[in-house]
Design a protein around this motif. Sequence first.
Motif, PDB file in Angstrom:
ATOM      1  N   PHE A 117       0.801  -1.232   0.000  1.00 19.88           N
ATOM      2  CA  PHE A 117       0.000   0.000   0.000  1.00 19.88           C
ATOM      3  C   PHE A 117       0.831   1.278   0.000  1.00 19.88           C
ATOM      4  O   PHE A 117       0.295   2.367   0.051  1.00 19.88           O
ATOM      5  N   GLY A 118       2.135   1.179   0.013  1.00 15.84           N
ATOM      6  CA  GLY A 118       2.955   2.389   0.002  1.00 15.84           C
ATOM      7  C   GLY A 118       3.873   2.441   1.209  1.00 15.84           C
ATOM      8  O   GLY A 118       3.714   1.670   2.155  1.00 15.84           O
ATOM      9  N   PHE A 119       4.823   3.332   1.158  1.00 21.17           N
ATOM     10  CA  PHE A 119       5.842   3.392   2.203  1.00 21.17           C
ATOM     11  C   PHE A 119       5.398   4.264   3.369  1.00 21.17           C
ATOM     12  O   PHE A 119       5.513   5.461   3.351  1.00 21.17           O
ATOM     13  N   GLY A 120       4.886   3.646   4.409  1.00 18.10           N
ATOM     14  CA  GLY A 120       4.435   4.409   5.577  1.00 18.10           C
ATOM     15  C   GLY A 120       5.492   4.396   6.667  1.00 18.10           C
ATOM     16  O   GLY A 120       6.644   4.033   6.449  1.00 18.10           O
ATOM     17  N   MET A 121       5.054   4.741   7.867  1.00 17.99           N
ATOM     18  CA  MET A 121       5.957   4.781   9.028  1.00 17.99           C
ATOM     19  C   MET A 121       6.542   3.407   9.359  1.00 17.99           C
ATOM     20  O   MET A 121       7.569   3.288  10.003  1.00 17.99           O
ATOM     21  N   GLY A 122       5.847   2.367   8.905  1.00 18.22           N
ATOM     22  CA  GLY A 122       6.294   1.013   9.183  1.00 18.22           C
ATOM     23  C   GLY A 122       7.729   0.780   8.752  1.00 18.22           C
ATOM     24  O   GLY A 122       8.455  -0.003   9.359  1.00 18.22           O
ATOM     25  N   TRP A 123       8.154   1.490   7.709  1.00 10.06           N
ATOM     26  CA  TRP A 123       9.516   1.295   7.209  1.00 10.06           C
ATOM     27  C   TRP A 123      10.557   1.733   8.216  1.00 10.06           C
ATOM     28  O   TRP A 123      11.669   1.209   8.234  1.00 10.06           O
ATOM     29  N   PHE A 124      10.187   2.689   9.050  1.00  6.25           N
ATOM     30  CA  PHE A 124      11.114   3.114  10.096  1.00  6.25           C
ATOM     31  C   PHE A 124      11.427   1.916  11.010  1.00  6.25           C
ATOM     32  O   PHE A 124      12.581   1.654  11.359  1.00  6.25           O
ATOM     33  N   PHE A 125      10.386   1.155  11.363  1.00  2.51           N
ATOM     34  CA  PHE A 125      10.585  -0.007  12.241  1.00  2.51           C
ATOM     35  C   PHE A 125      11.361  -1.116  11.533  1.00  2.51           C
ATOM     36  O   PHE A 125      12.148  -1.826  12.150  1.00  2.51           O
TER      37      PHE A 125
END
Length: 274
Positions: free
Chosen positions: A160-168
């Motif tokens: 669905f796209g690059f959200g905050m999850g990528w930080f984790f």
Amino acid sequence: MNKIFRYRYYLARRTTQLLVLGGYFLANLYGWEMLKGNLSSSVLFGFIPLSDPFATLQTFLAGAVISADVLVGVAVVLFFYGVVGGRFFCSWVCPVNIITETAAALRRKLGLGEKDAPSLLSRQVRYWVIALTLLLSFVFSISAFEVISPIGMAHRGIIFGFGMGWFFLVALFFFDLFSQKYGWCGHICPLGGFNAIVGKYSLIKISHDAEKCVHSQECFLVCPEVGVLSSVGKKSYIVTGKECIKCARCIEVCDSGAFEVSIVGIARQLKEGA
Ligand code: SF4
Ligand code: SF4
């Protein structure tokens, strides 16, 4: 040995992981029916339900009613785990495996500690995390692990796209790089631990032939679950340790061909005291 043949399992695993993600991506973008849903609950080819048993158990404990479709999906997945092994998911499907294997490879390159390094966390921690997850799901009526799961974050980020999850996910990469070898997947992840338990008596295993072993120790360097190799070099045996993720890295790095895929019966595993 031809490099493509040597790393055939690695290439097949990465291809499978990318195909699974691609299936979800195309379903989201074009509404294709090939693989709809997410890694916890999907429908394959528009009619085969697939439900993650651990996520379903959390949902049940959180107080939700589990539909017949989901139960059938759990049965399909459990059947597959019973044959191939629950942790097959880790090395052949889970997107987090790409991150943690990359971190482990970089650790090796940088010489950040492989063998005999003091362990920060016990490999048993994951089984306590399972118990805690189930308890929290029951007490707070939420699917506790699903809320913070890096697997869900990676899936959502890619589809669905690059959200905050990528930080984790980046944090997870550095945790694995600098803390200990396979810090997350080999010690903490409750899904990996749960799948190890349900796939313990799976029929597809790795076998080791002590007669061919030249004690190069290469398998120990790449295996994410070195505990399952405790008998290597001492005797010929079937790797029955439930934590084996069926990545076949041991087969690929062993020049003497001491490892191979083996199909064994439950009776034999029980007889050997698996
Ligand atoms: S241990 Fe968890 S995060 Fe790691 S590959 Fe398995 S399911 Fe994915
Ligand atoms: S024993 Fe082999 S297949 Fe199993 S986890 Fe270790 S390297 Fe992978």
